[in-house]
Design an enzyme around this catalytic site. Structure first.
Site, PDB file in Angstrom:
ATOM      1  NE  ARG A 120      -4.032  -1.989   2.010  1.00 45.30           N
ATOM      2  CZ  ARG A 120      -3.963  -2.995   2.885  1.00 45.30           C
ATOM      3  NH1 ARG A 120      -3.061  -2.973   3.846  1.00 45.30           N
ATOM      4  NH2 ARG A 120      -4.800  -3.989   2.795  1.00 45.30           N
ATOM      5  CE  LYS A 142      -1.938  13.863 -13.361  1.00 44.17           C
ATOM      6  NZ  LYS A 142      -2.376  14.324 -14.693  1.00 44.17           N
ATOM      7  CD  GLU A 184       4.870  16.744 -21.978  1.00 39.56           C
ATOM      8  OE1 GLU A 184       4.221  17.663 -21.431  1.00 39.56           O
ATOM      9  OE2 GLU A 184       4.399  15.612 -22.190  1.00 39.56           O
ATOM     10  CE  LYS A 226       3.699  17.650 -13.112  1.00 37.45           C
ATOM     11  NZ  LYS A 226       3.853  16.496 -13.999  1.00 37.45           N
ATOM     12  CD  GLU A 236      -5.309  16.225 -14.031  1.00 37.67           C
ATOM     13  OE1 GLU A 236      -4.115  15.920 -13.878  1.00 37.67           O
ATOM     14  OE2 GLU A 236      -5.964  15.931 -15.028  1.00 37.67           O
ATOM     15  NE  ARG A 240      -0.698  17.041 -11.480  1.00 34.60           N
ATOM     16  CZ  ARG A 240      -0.007  16.171 -10.772  1.00 34.60           C
ATOM     17  NH1 ARG A 240      -0.299  15.993  -9.493  1.00 34.60           N
ATOM     18  NH2 ARG A 240       0.971  15.477 -11.316  1.00 34.60           N
ATOM     19  CG  ASN A 244      -3.716  16.798 -18.469  1.00 39.79           C
ATOM     20  OD1 ASN A 244      -2.686  16.148 -18.411  1.00 39.79           O
ATOM     21  ND2 ASN A 244      -4.622  16.772 -17.520  1.00 39.79           N
ATOM     22  CG  HIS A 247      -0.950  15.866 -22.411  1.00 46.77           C
ATOM     23  ND1 HIS A 247      -0.285  17.051 -22.634  1.00 46.77           N
ATOM     24  CD2 HIS A 247      -0.019  15.018 -21.915  1.00 46.77           C
ATOM     25  CE1 HIS A 247       0.978  16.917 -22.271  1.00 46.77           C
ATOM     26  NE2 HIS A 247       1.163  15.689 -21.823  1.00 46.77           N
ATOM     27  CG  HIS A 251      -2.919  10.946 -23.701  1.00 45.17           C
ATOM     28  ND1 HIS A 251      -3.408  11.264 -22.455  1.00 45.17           N
ATOM     29  CD2 HIS A 251      -1.572  10.976 -23.597  1.00 45.17           C
ATOM     30  CE1 HIS A 251      -2.388  11.479 -21.634  1.00 45.17           C
ATOM     31  NE2 HIS A 251      -1.267  11.319 -22.296  1.00 45.17           N
ATOM     32  CG  HIS A 264       3.864  11.676 -24.071  1.00 47.00           C
ATOM     33  ND1 HIS A 264       2.485  11.584 -24.063  1.00 47.00           N
ATOM     34  CD2 HIS A 264       4.182  12.687 -23.235  1.00 47.00           C
ATOM     35  CE1 HIS A 264       2.004  12.493 -23.226  1.00 47.00           C
ATOM     36  NE2 HIS A 264       3.014  13.175 -22.712  1.00 47.00           N
TER      37      HIS A 264
HETATM   38 ZN    ZN Z   1       2.977  14.739 -21.312  1.00 51.25          ZN
END
Ligand code: ZN
Ligand code: ADP
Length: 358
Positions: A120, A142, A184, A226, A236, A240, A244, A247, A251, A264
């Site tokens: 955990r 993340k 990025e 960041k 988020e 936040r 993205n 993105h 994605h 990416h």
């Molecule tokens: Zn990214």
């Protein structure tokens, strides 16, 4: 000067981000990050030959297990995650085991998710070796693996105890990976800092030439951005989401290509251009700003248009599976121009299909 020291502050928890050349060759600094007896170092076959030895040397005296994975986004799977769990079980890892991620975003995301899940949650240290990981994925907690249906669909928020970005590791990073990371970097200017965007326009050649001071400054400025955003919105719920930018489109491109096409960062470059164009079409952003964004990305050697062979309606379907979607309705990060991203709901399919078709 290439040394920068920052901090991510999350209420009463905080952790350092150290940026500089040669950090991996300071064994004391590394050893201090591993508090218990056991450590697992996760890395990949491209990174290990260059950078595993100093990490192992620094951890001499500890019980260290190493896991060297094949490279690439295709490896960020539940199957690999299960392998890492088996390695932890096999080495007798306990609650005071530290997991170290030595590599790019793929290694970092997988190692972080393993650290989040083992018993955990155990200590976790990020040693990013790609520009993309240094400016983005290594900071902020993340962690995830991919499913065939979409990127990062299985994951957890699990903050590292420290991020150590040794800028010297970028010396061996392939050019294409460096450029993908620069996408990025541009993202931070585009979404929240017009001054930084202008600085990037000024420093584009220095960054492509890997001038150490320019690279370190770019990394530090991105990490500062960041860190500030994550401090205000760790999980988020709001702000936040702005990180993205590009993105949802990106994605969709990556997933539709099956992770074997654009990198990416490259997909994010195309995604940012599409988001900018959509914003301009909707009358929310000036066209000249969209052109300026595309021009900078192009100077950095990044793609700015959809690769051929991707069907607009298939991409739109992929976009609907994005994690920002609310009850099945698309939520997009659009923008008002250089330095100002915004979250927008209710953009029509027709408007999105129009930019995907152009
Ligand atoms: Zn990214
Ligand atoms: P990202 O950080 O962009 O998410 P990956 O973790 O997939 O990407 O890393 C990109 C590629 O670069 C992988 O093939 C990885 O093995 C390789 N790589 C990572 N860091 C270095 C480095 N410092 N030198 C050489 N190759 C590297």
């Amino acid at each position: 000067n290439t040394q920068h020291e920052l901090e991510v502050a999350l209420g009463d928890r905080r952790y350092p981000i150290r940026i500089g050349r040669g950090l991996l060759d300071q064994p004391g600094a590394l050893a201090a990050l591993v508090t218990g007896r056991h450590a697992l170092v996760l890395t990949d076959v491209n990174v290990a030959p260059h950078y595993l030895a100093p990490v192992q040397a620094a951890l001499r005296g500890k019980q260290v297990q190493t896991c060297v994975l094949p490279p690439g986004e295709q490896e960020k799977t539940l199957a690999r995650f299960a392998e890492v769990m088996a390695v932890l079980a096999g080495m007798g890892a306990s609650r005071d085991t530290t997991v170290l991620a030595l590599g790019g975003g793929v290694v970092g995301d997988l190692a972080g998710f393993a650290a989040a899940c083992w018993m955990r949650g155990v200590r976790f240290v990020q040693l990013p070796t790609t520009l993309l990981a240094m400016v983005d994925s290594a900071v902020g907690g993340k962690t995830a693996v991919d499913l065939p249906q979409g990127k990062n669909l299985v994951g957890a928020f699990h903050q590292p105890s420290a991020v150590l970005a040794d800028v010297a590791t970028l010396d061996t990073l392939p050019d294409r990976e460096l450029r993908a990371g620069l996408a990025e970097v541009v993202k931070y200017g585009a979404l929240g800092d017009a001054g930084f965007f202008a600085w990037l326009e000024d420093q584009a050649e220095a960054l492509l030439a890997r001038e150490p001071a320019a690279l370190a400054e770019a990394i530090a400025r991105c990490c500062a951005h960041k860190a500030a955003i994550v401090a205000r919105d760790e999980t988020e719920q709001g702000e936040r989401m702005l990180l993205n930018l590009g993105h949802t489109f990106g994605h969709a491109i990556e997933t539709e290509q099956g992770y074997g096409g654009l990198l990416h960062g490259e997909a994010v470059a195309v995604g940012m251009v599409l988001a900018a164009r959509l914003s301009a079409e909707l009358g929310r952003a000036p066209w000249p700003d969209a052109a300026r964004l595309a021009a900078l990305l192009e100077r950095l050697g990044l793609p700015v248009a959809l690769p051929p062979g991707l069907a607009p309606d298939a991409l739109l379907d992929r976009m609907r599976l994005d994690k920002k979607a609310v009850s099945g309705a698309l939520r997009l990060v659009l923008w008002r121009g250089i330095g100002q991203a915004e979250v927008v709901d209710g953009v029509t399919d027709e408007a999105i299909l129009a930019v995907l078709d152009a």
